[in-house]
Structures are given as C-alpha cells and as structure tokens.
Design a protein around this motif. Structure first.
Motif, mmCIF file in Angstrom:
data_model
loop_
_atom_site.group_PDB
_atom_site.id
_atom_site.type_symbol
_atom_site.label_atom_id
_atom_site.label_comp_id
_atom_site.label_asym_id
_atom_site.label_seq_id
_atom_site.Cartn_x
_atom_site.Cartn_y
_atom_site.Cartn_z
ATOM 1 N N TYR A 36 -2.638 -2.734 -6.398
ATOM 2 C CA TYR A 36 -2.794 -3.899 -5.515
ATOM 3 C C TYR A 36 -2.882 -3.461 -4.051
ATOM 4 O O TYR A 36 -3.782 -3.876 -3.311
ATOM 5 C CB TYR A 36 -1.601 -4.834 -5.752
ATOM 6 C CG TYR A 36 -1.511 -6.011 -4.827
ATOM 7 C CD1 TYR A 36 -2.334 -7.118 -4.988
ATOM 8 C CD2 TYR A 36 -0.574 -6.048 -3.801
ATOM 9 C CE1 TYR A 36 -2.242 -8.206 -4.154
ATOM 10 C CE2 TYR A 36 -0.470 -7.131 -2.954
ATOM 11 C CZ TYR A 36 -1.302 -8.209 -3.141
ATOM 12 O OH TYR A 36 -1.204 -9.290 -2.310
ATOM 13 N N ILE A 37 -1.959 -2.611 -3.624
ATOM 14 C CA ILE A 37 -1.951 -2.128 -2.236
ATOM 15 C C ILE A 37 -3.210 -1.315 -1.940
ATOM 16 O O ILE A 37 -3.822 -1.451 -0.875
ATOM 17 C CB ILE A 37 -0.685 -1.283 -1.971
ATOM 18 C CG1 ILE A 37 0.573 -2.125 -2.122
ATOM 19 C CG2 ILE A 37 -0.725 -0.622 -0.604
ATOM 20 C CD1 ILE A 37 0.692 -3.245 -1.123
ATOM 21 N N TRP A 40 -6.299 -3.555 -1.408
ATOM 22 C CA TRP A 40 -6.274 -4.244 -0.118
ATOM 23 C C TRP A 40 -6.656 -3.308 1.028
ATOM 24 O O TRP A 40 -7.258 -3.729 2.018
ATOM 25 C CB TRP A 40 -4.887 -4.825 0.154
ATOM 26 C CG TRP A 40 -4.724 -6.214 -0.348
ATOM 27 C CD1 TRP A 40 -4.061 -6.600 -1.467
ATOM 28 C CD2 TRP A 40 -5.238 -7.409 0.229
ATOM 29 N NE1 TRP A 40 -4.129 -7.953 -1.618
ATOM 30 C CE2 TRP A 40 -4.844 -8.487 -0.585
ATOM 31 C CE3 TRP A 40 -5.992 -7.681 1.360
ATOM 32 C CZ2 TRP A 40 -5.176 -9.793 -0.312
ATOM 33 C CZ3 TRP A 40 -6.318 -8.999 1.631
ATOM 34 C CH2 TRP A 40 -5.914 -10.032 0.812
ATOM 35 N N CYS A 41 -6.305 -2.037 0.919
ATOM 36 C CA CYS A 41 -6.539 -1.093 2.018
ATOM 37 C C CYS A 41 -7.885 -0.389 1.952
ATOM 38 O O CYS A 41 -8.267 0.279 2.913
ATOM 39 C CB CYS A 41 -5.431 -0.045 2.046
ATOM 40 S SG CYS A 41 -3.836 -0.704 2.521
ATOM 41 N N ASN A 82 1.661 -8.621 7.397
ATOM 42 C CA ASN A 82 1.402 -9.691 6.453
ATOM 43 C C ASN A 82 2.293 -9.475 5.224
ATOM 44 O O ASN A 82 2.222 -8.427 4.593
ATOM 45 C CB ASN A 82 -0.077 -9.677 6.057
ATOM 46 C CG ASN A 82 -0.486 -10.836 5.216
ATOM 47 O OD1 ASN A 82 0.274 -11.323 4.399
ATOM 48 N ND2 ASN A 82 -1.708 -11.279 5.414
ATOM 49 N N ASN A 85 0.120 -8.790 1.584
ATOM 50 C CA ASN A 85 -0.573 -7.534 1.295
ATOM 51 C C ASN A 85 -0.001 -6.339 2.051
ATOM 52 O O ASN A 85 -0.526 -5.240 1.944
ATOM 53 C CB ASN A 85 -2.067 -7.677 1.592
ATOM 54 C CG ASN A 85 -2.336 -8.106 3.010
ATOM 55 O OD1 ASN A 85 -1.508 -7.970 3.892
ATOM 56 N ND2 ASN A 85 -3.523 -8.630 3.236
ATOM 57 N N ARG A 103 -7.493 -7.757 11.278
ATOM 58 C CA ARG A 103 -6.878 -6.873 10.283
ATOM 59 C C ARG A 103 -6.978 -5.421 10.751
ATOM 60 O O ARG A 103 -8.024 -4.982 11.204
ATOM 61 C CB ARG A 103 -7.602 -7.062 8.954
ATOM 62 C CG ARG A 103 -7.180 -6.157 7.891
ATOM 63 C CD ARG A 103 -6.341 -6.651 6.751
ATOM 64 N NE ARG A 103 -5.704 -7.925 6.802
ATOM 65 C CZ ARG A 103 -5.969 -8.934 5.972
ATOM 66 N NH1 ARG A 103 -6.902 -8.819 5.071
ATOM 67 N NH2 ARG A 103 -5.285 -10.044 6.040
ATOM 68 N N TYR A 105 -5.616 -2.734 8.699
ATOM 69 C CA TYR A 105 -5.540 -1.865 7.514
ATOM 70 C C TYR A 105 -4.512 -0.753 7.703
ATOM 71 O O TYR A 105 -4.651 0.330 7.159
ATOM 72 C CB TYR A 105 -6.914 -1.275 7.175
ATOM 73 C CG TYR A 105 -7.939 -2.331 6.930
ATOM 74 C CD1 TYR A 105 -7.951 -3.053 5.747
ATOM 75 C CD2 TYR A 105 -8.897 -2.631 7.896
ATOM 76 C CE1 TYR A 105 -8.886 -4.050 5.533
ATOM 77 C CE2 TYR A 105 -9.829 -3.621 7.680
ATOM 78 C CZ TYR A 105 -9.818 -4.330 6.506
ATOM 79 O OH TYR A 105 -10.738 -5.314 6.299
#
Length: 156
Positions: A36-37, A40-41, A82, A85, A103, A105
């Motif tokens: 998941y992480i 997102w990155c 956030n 995420n 964002r 990142y």
C-alpha cells in the motif's frame, strides 16, 4: 520493506529453520501494508519530477501541479503528514479561505521545507503571515542542523 517482506516469505517457505513460521507470518502480515505504501509513493520516483515551482518577488507565486497561489495571498503554509497514506503534503491556506495541497511523496524533508519557505517565500509574505511563520520555525535549530541563517530582506 516490501522487498524484505518478499524475502521473508521466500525463506519462510523453505522451512530450513525453526524460525520459518515467524518469517512466513511476518512476511504475510506486513506485505499488504508495505505494498500500500509503495503504490502511494511510486509517482514520486519519476525522474525529473517537479513538486512545486516558486517564483519569488513582490508578485511572486507558488505553482503546484493543479493550482497557482500568489505569495501575497498566503495566510499559512505548512508541511502536514496525511494520516491515510503517510505522505507529507504542503498545505497552503489563502486569505480567501482556500486550501491548496501539494503532494511531496516524502521527498522533501521538514528542515528543507522550512529553509525553502524561509528563503524564497517569507520575504514576500504579508506581515501577519510572517508573524505566523516566525512562530512555527526555530531559527536556532535550522542554524544547527542545516547551517541556515536568515538574511535580512528589504521589502519595498
């Protein structure tokens, strides 16, 4: 960490250690979280990625991917994590009650963010915005960690 979870699963499936079940269990439990992480990155790993552009000056602007904010219109600027995420966002609050999120990142460190804002945006902010920014940062800590000293800026 995702690669480490896959490594744990592979070595856990070999069953050549008495800790194989721990390897397998840990790899299976943590793989969804790190997947998941990682997803997102991933956009932050594009070569040449520009997070934001700052045009300094009396009519300066901060240009993000989707929006442009005049420096004189900035009431508050902050780097906020956030909770969904776990990625840091630059949040700009304007005088016309809009919030602009940019964002990062997690490519922009907290100290680097403070130096960038203090050096390129702070001199052109309104007086109230400068007071808010001065309450947020610790110039002594920036001097120790990042070797940054605020220069006196002449505002006309």
């Amino acid at each position: 960490f995702l690669i480490a979870c896959i490594f744990l699963i592979v070595h856990g499936l070999k069953f050549n250690s008495k800790y194989s079940f721990f390897y397998l269990g840990g790899g299976i439990i943590f793989t969804p979280f790190y997947l998941y992480i990682t997803l997102w990155c991933l956009p932050g790993f594009k070569p040449g990625k520009v997070l934001l552009t700052i045009v300094p000056g009396d009519k300066g602007t901060v240009i993000g991917k989707r929006s442009t904010v005049s420096i004189k219109n900035i009431r508050n600027i902050d780097l906020i994590r956030n909770p969904i995420n776990l990625i840091n966002d630059i949040v700009i609050e304007t005088f016309d009650d809009k919030k602009v999120k940019i964002r990062t990142y997690n490519l922009l460190d907290d100290g680097d963010f403070q130096v960038i804002v203090d050096q390129y945006i702070f001199p052109y902010m309104t007086e109230n915005s400068r007071k808010i920014w001065d309450r947020k940062i610790d110039l002594d800590k920036l001097r120790e960690e990042d070797n940054y000293v605020r220069r006196e800026h002449k505002i006309e």
